[in-house]
Design an enzyme around this catalytic site. Structure first.
Site, short mmCIF file in Angstrom:
data_model
loop_
_atom_site.label_atom_id
_atom_site.label_comp_id
_atom_site.label_asym_id
_atom_site.label_seq_id
_atom_site.Cartn_x
_atom_site.Cartn_y
_atom_site.Cartn_z
N ASN A 51 0.85 -1.20 0.00
CA ASN A 51 0.00 0.00 0.00
C ASN A 51 0.89 1.25 0.00
O ASN A 51 1.63 1.51 0.95
CB ASN A 51 -0.90 -0.06 1.25
CG ASN A 51 -1.85 1.11 1.36
OD1 ASN A 51 -1.48 2.25 1.14
ND2 ASN A 51 -3.09 0.82 1.71
N GLU A 56 -1.95 -13.87 1.87
CA GLU A 56 -3.39 -14.02 2.08
C GLU A 56 -3.72 -13.71 3.54
O GLU A 56 -3.13 -14.30 4.44
CB GLU A 56 -3.82 -15.44 1.74
CG GLU A 56 -5.22 -15.47 1.14
CD GLU A 56 -5.73 -16.89 0.99
OE1 GLU A 56 -6.93 -17.09 1.24
OE2 GLU A 56 -4.94 -17.77 0.66
N ASP A 107 -1.57 -4.26 9.87
CA ASP A 107 -2.91 -4.50 9.36
C ASP A 107 -3.76 -3.44 10.02
O ASP A 107 -3.65 -3.18 11.22
CB ASP A 107 -3.41 -5.91 9.69
CG ASP A 107 -4.48 -6.34 8.70
OD1 ASP A 107 -4.22 -6.26 7.48
OD2 ASP A 107 -5.59 -6.73 9.12
N LYS A 150 -1.72 14.18 10.61
CA LYS A 150 -2.26 12.81 10.54
C LYS A 150 -1.35 11.85 11.31
O LYS A 150 -1.81 11.03 12.09
CB LYS A 150 -2.42 12.33 9.09
CG LYS A 150 -2.90 10.87 9.06
CD LYS A 150 -3.23 10.26 7.71
CE LYS A 150 -3.65 8.79 7.91
NZ LYS A 150 -3.89 8.04 6.70
N PHE A 189 -5.13 8.48 2.33
CA PHE A 189 -5.58 7.42 1.40
C PHE A 189 -6.78 6.73 2.02
O PHE A 189 -7.24 7.08 3.12
CB PHE A 189 -4.44 6.43 1.12
CG PHE A 189 -4.01 5.61 2.32
CD1 PHE A 189 -4.49 4.33 2.52
CD2 PHE A 189 -3.13 6.13 3.27
CE1 PHE A 189 -4.11 3.58 3.62
CE2 PHE A 189 -2.72 5.39 4.37
CZ PHE A 189 -3.22 4.10 4.56
N GLY A 190 -7.30 5.72 1.33
CA GLY A 190 -8.35 4.87 1.87
C GLY A 190 -9.59 5.66 2.32
O GLY A 190 -10.13 6.49 1.57
N LYS A 222 0.48 3.75 2.98
CA LYS A 222 1.16 3.33 4.21
C LYS A 222 2.67 3.56 4.09
O LYS A 222 3.31 4.03 5.02
CB LYS A 222 0.94 1.83 4.45
CG LYS A 222 -0.43 1.42 4.92
CD LYS A 222 -0.37 -0.08 5.27
CE LYS A 222 -1.72 -0.68 5.53
NZ LYS A 222 -1.62 -2.11 5.84
P1 ITT Z 1 -0.78 -4.24 2.86
O1 ITT Z 1 -1.53 -5.42 3.40
O2 ITT Z 1 0.08 -4.56 1.68
O3 ITT Z 1 -0.04 -3.49 3.94
P2 ITT Z 1 -3.43 -3.18 2.42
O4 ITT Z 1 -4.00 -1.97 1.76
O5 ITT Z 1 -3.91 -4.53 1.93
O6 ITT Z 1 -1.83 -3.14 2.31
P3 ITT Z 1 -4.67 -3.73 4.94
O7 ITT Z 1 -4.91 -5.16 4.60
O8 ITT Z 1 -4.15 -3.40 6.30
O9 ITT Z 1 -3.62 -3.05 3.96
O10 ITT Z 1 -6.02 -2.96 4.63
C1 ITT Z 1 -6.26 -1.82 5.25
C2 ITT Z 1 -7.31 -1.02 4.52
O11 ITT Z 1 -7.90 -0.17 5.50
C3 ITT Z 1 -6.65 -0.10 3.49
O12 ITT Z 1 -6.62 -0.66 2.20
C4 ITT Z 1 -7.55 1.15 3.58
O13 ITT Z 1 -8.70 0.96 2.80
C5 ITT Z 1 -7.96 1.15 5.06
N1 ITT Z 1 -7.02 1.97 5.85
C6 ITT Z 1 -5.97 1.55 6.61
N2 ITT Z 1 -5.31 2.57 7.14
C7 ITT Z 1 -5.92 3.67 6.70
C8 ITT Z 1 -5.69 5.05 6.87
O14 ITT Z 1 -4.66 5.51 7.58
N3 ITT Z 1 -6.52 5.89 6.30
C9 ITT Z 1 -7.57 5.47 5.58
N4 ITT Z 1 -7.85 4.19 5.32
C10 ITT Z 1 -7.03 3.30 5.89
#
Ligand code: ITT
Length: 199
Positions: free
Chosen positions: A9, A40, A69, A175, A152-153, A12
């Site tokens: 990500n 997975e 996570d 943040k 993001f996210g 992150k």
């Molecule tokens: P990795 O497993 O490769 O680290 P990922 O995106 O799959 O990346 P996660 O499984 O931890 O990571 O999923 C977390 C999701 O939660 C992420 O894709 C975002 O949609 C959300 N998220 C996590 N942290 C966030 C943040 O700081 N701000 C906004 N959304 C966030």
């Protein structure tokens, strides 16, 4: 000393580059070490999934690996999306589509019942299977509309209690100070400082 920031990500990744600044570790990415595969995420909790990712990537790379996570927990949705935050609304959806999906599910929910929180579990693992963990939470509520372009996210639809603004409106340094990841990273930094001393 190298530390693998074990995430695919990009949001992150750039946060960790700032959050872990000044530590005596050279940060390397999964791209740097040629790991393209995703782990997975079969765990029932954020901590289990973070352990799974950190241990797998540490073994694959032979380096100490830091994985997190993280996810959003919305009370009116019974704690969803939680561990399913990345895949909520279906595979291969964009952040904007996931945000629209949450807003739609929350339609008609009054402000007092829109409480939510971001959670983050960080696990650092070495190639021998030792782990160090830390966790952080950021309390807030789900907005009625998306706002802001940083982060993001789910950041555009999450209002942070402590500052009264959407997470996506906050400059990086703010943040990183108030977020679930920034808070979990306080413990991670302590763990890394201890590790650096015994190496
Ligand atoms: P990795 O497993 O490769 O680290 P990922 O995106 O799959 O990346 P996660 O499984 O931890 O990571 O999923 C977390 C999701 O939660 C992420 O894709 C975002 O949609 C959300 N998220 C996590 N942290 C966030 C943040 O700081 N701000 C906004 N959304 C966030």
């Amino acid at each position: 000393m190298k530390l693998l920031i074990a995430t695919h990500n990009r949001g992150k990744l750039s946060e960790y580059a700032e959050i872990l600044e000044g530590l005596p570790f050279e940060l390397v990415t999964l791209d740097d070490v040629g790991i393209a595969d995703d782990v997975e995420e079969t765990g029932a909790t954020l901590l289990e999934n973070a352990r799974l990712k950190a241990l797998t990537y540490a073994r694959q790379s032979g380096l100490r690996a830091l994985a997190d996570d993280s996810g959003l927990e919305v009370d009116a949705l019974g704690g969803e999306p939680g561990v399913y935050s990345k895949r909520y609304a279906g595979e291969s959806k964009s952040d904007a589509e996931r945000n629209a999906y949450v807003l739609e599910k929350m339609r008609g929910v009054p402000q007092a019942k829109r409480t939510a929180r971001f959670r983050c579990a960080i696990v650092i693992a070495d190639a021998q299977g030792q782990t160090w963990t830390s966790e952080g939470t950021c309390d807030g509520e789900i907005a009625f509309e998306a706002r802001g372009t940083n982060g993001f996210g789910y950041d555009p639809i999450f209002i942070v209690n402590e500052v009264g603004k959407h997470m996506a409106e906050l400059p990086n340094e703010v943040k990183n100070r108030v977020s679930h990841r920034g808070r979990a990273a306080i413990g991670a930094r302590e763990n890394l400082e201890r590790l650096a001393k015994i190496m």
